[in-house]
Design an enzyme around this catalytic site. Structure first.
Site, mmCIF file in Angstrom:
data_model
loop_
_atom_site.group_PDB
_atom_site.id
_atom_site.type_symbol
_atom_site.label_atom_id
_atom_site.label_comp_id
_atom_site.label_asym_id
_atom_site.label_seq_id
_atom_site.Cartn_x
_atom_site.Cartn_y
_atom_site.Cartn_z
ATOM 1 N N HIS A 126 0.301 20.030 -23.910
ATOM 2 C CA HIS A 126 1.744 20.210 -23.927
ATOM 3 C C HIS A 126 2.158 20.465 -25.376
ATOM 4 C CE1 HIS A 126 6.002 18.931 -23.698
ATOM 5 N NE2 HIS A 126 5.922 19.082 -22.386
ATOM 6 N N ASP A 203 -2.707 11.579 -24.582
ATOM 7 C CA ASP A 203 -1.390 11.770 -23.981
ATOM 8 C C ASP A 203 -1.502 11.446 -22.496
ATOM 9 O OD1 ASP A 203 0.890 12.717 -22.759
ATOM 10 O OD2 ASP A 203 0.833 14.697 -23.687
ATOM 11 N N GLN A 206 1.183 12.563 -18.002
ATOM 12 C CA GLN A 206 0.971 13.098 -16.658
ATOM 13 C C GLN A 206 0.001 12.266 -15.836
ATOM 14 O OE1 GLN A 206 2.655 15.567 -15.206
ATOM 15 N NE2 GLN A 206 3.870 15.830 -17.061
ATOM 16 N N LYS A 229 8.318 9.568 -15.958
ATOM 17 C CA LYS A 229 7.311 10.221 -15.122
ATOM 18 C C LYS A 229 6.828 9.297 -13.996
ATOM 19 C CE LYS A 229 6.768 13.680 -18.193
ATOM 20 N NZ LYS A 229 7.193 15.063 -17.975
ATOM 21 N N CYS A 367 6.048 24.149 -21.090
ATOM 22 C CA CYS A 367 5.774 23.634 -22.439
ATOM 23 C C CYS A 367 4.267 23.597 -22.712
ATOM 24 C CB CYS A 367 6.382 22.251 -22.645
ATOM 25 S SG CYS A 367 8.171 22.237 -22.657
#
Length: 409
Positions: A126, A203, A206, A229, A367
């Site tokens: 991202h 990260d 997600q 999220k 993104c």
């Protein structure tokens, strides 16, 4: 709900008020969960309770409301610690979201990196896990290198091994690709990086809605997520950092709360976690983040994962039956995300027609523009499924895509 109760999507859907609304005269089919998940009434009630009953600043007040808010906020920190299995509560830093957490770490390494040091990022990041590191390289003279991917949307681990060297100081990778749904082999990525004494940030934005990450088992140095999220509110997230690293990094911002003592001659900083939490935080957001974790853990991540995998397989089969439709990101190891295009049609046009039918999907580069450049496409239509979606909604999506194709052909 408990782990022993059989998962019933119709029961779960009753917890989400927004799923009862209509869009353009059609029942809402919400398939943009990779951008933001919806919020159950249990979390909404938590937010209302905070502002109705104990809205006050934390850590500083001697009065009852402040003490109650402080207790709830720190209890939420402990819930997050337990969920991600951090060793200590102060290894959990409240942030405004994943992007904030990444920038906090990048800022800290400005005083550590030097010219010629190397930073590795994956090809499927991202923008928020690319741009801060580019800015860091500009400030320090470090060099950014990219771990390549293949047509299936999988990282080339042999190439990663060749990129690693004694000059590699930092490695950054998403746990799950927001654009493709690929679950990356982060255990291997972390282990290989540590063999050359590189520090790793993952990260997890997600991954967190689908996978319960154990930061101690992963032996990861930093892990970042956003509450919105995973059924929580926007504007709040967390940075996990190993205690040794959080002690090494300088404060990201200056202000109240993060200080021990201030004079005009010198300021000393507070201990963890307050060193990185300047100013009045999103108190309600932090408490509601804890409530969201309570909600998802009550359902059970094993049940969530199994049901979403069933949805993914069903949707993949249904969509691939449409002539000219191509799915990007075909790894066998992926979450419930399907990015697709139809030959000759622009994804924005498809998404616009779906919206008229009450179907919410995301279109564009998500993104993650380097991924789209890799495939030589302007973007994709992305349908991302959560545990409150149904096979009936997949059928509505499929019929909507067919209709869009016929209208645009």
């Amino acid at each position: 709900m408990s782990e022993t109760i059989v998962f019933d999507v119709q029961v779960v859907r009753q917890d989400f008020p927004i799923l009862n609304r209509e869009v353009n005269g059609k029942p809402l089919v919400y398939l943009d969960n990779a951008a933001t998940s919806q919020t159950p009434k249990q979390v909404i009630d938590c937010i209302v309770e905070y502002y109705s009953n104990y809205n006050a600043n934390i850590h500083r007040g001697v009065h009852a409301l402040s003490q109650e808010a402080t207790d709830k906020y720190e209890q939420a920190r402990q819930k997050i610690q337990k969920h991600f299995n951090a060793d200590k509560p102060h290894e959990i830093i409240f942030t405004s979201g994943t992007t904030h957490g990444i920038n906090l770490v990048a800022n800290g390494f400005s005083s550590i990196l030097k010219k010629g040091d190397e930073i590795l990022v994956s090809a499927m990041e991202h923008h928020s896990n690319i741009v801060p590191w580019q800015m860091l390289c500009e400030r320090t003279g470090a060099v950014l290198k990219v771990i390549p991917m293949n047509e299936e949307g999988e990282l080339l681990m042999d190439a990663y091994g060749e990129l690693l060297s004694k000059n590699t100081k930092l490695v950054f990778c998403n746990h799950v690709s927001n654009a493709l749904g690929t679950i990356n082999p982060i255990e291997q990525i972390i282990d290989m990086a540590h063999q050359v004494d590189a520090t790793v940030l993952i990260d997890g934005a997600q991954a967190a809605p689908h996978i319960k990450a154990d930061v101690q088992k992963l032996n990861v140095d930093f892990y970042v997520v956003s509450a919105h999220k995973m059924c929580g509110p926007t504007g709040v997230g967390m940075l996990y950092g190993k205690e040794e690293w959080l002690n090494k990094l300088p404060p990201y911002q200056g202000g109240g709360e993060m200080i021990a003592e201030v004079t005009f001659e010198k300021t000393t900083y507070a201990d963890l976690p307050h060193k990185f939490e300047a100013g009045t935080p999103n108190i309600c957001g932090g408490i509601a983040f804890g409530a969201a974790l309570d909600y998802m853990n009550a359902i059970g991540f094993d049940a969530i994962s199994a049901y979403e995998h069933e949805l993914l397989n069903y949707a993949t089969k249904k969509l691939l039956a449409i002539d000219g439709l191509k799915i990007y990101g075909t790894s066998q190891n992926k979450t419930s995300v399907i990015s697709f295009n139809i030959e000759g049609l622009h994804p924005y046009d498809i998404g616009s027609i779906l919206d008229k039918l009450g179907i919410a999907v995301r279109t564009g580069h998500h993104c993650a523009q380097p991924i789209m450049d890799f495939y030589k496409i302007p973007g994709t239509v992305r349908a991302s499924f959560s545990f409150y979606n149904t096979k009936e909604e997949v059928d509505i999506l499929t019929e909507g895509v067919r209709r869009a194709k016929n209208m645009l052909a």
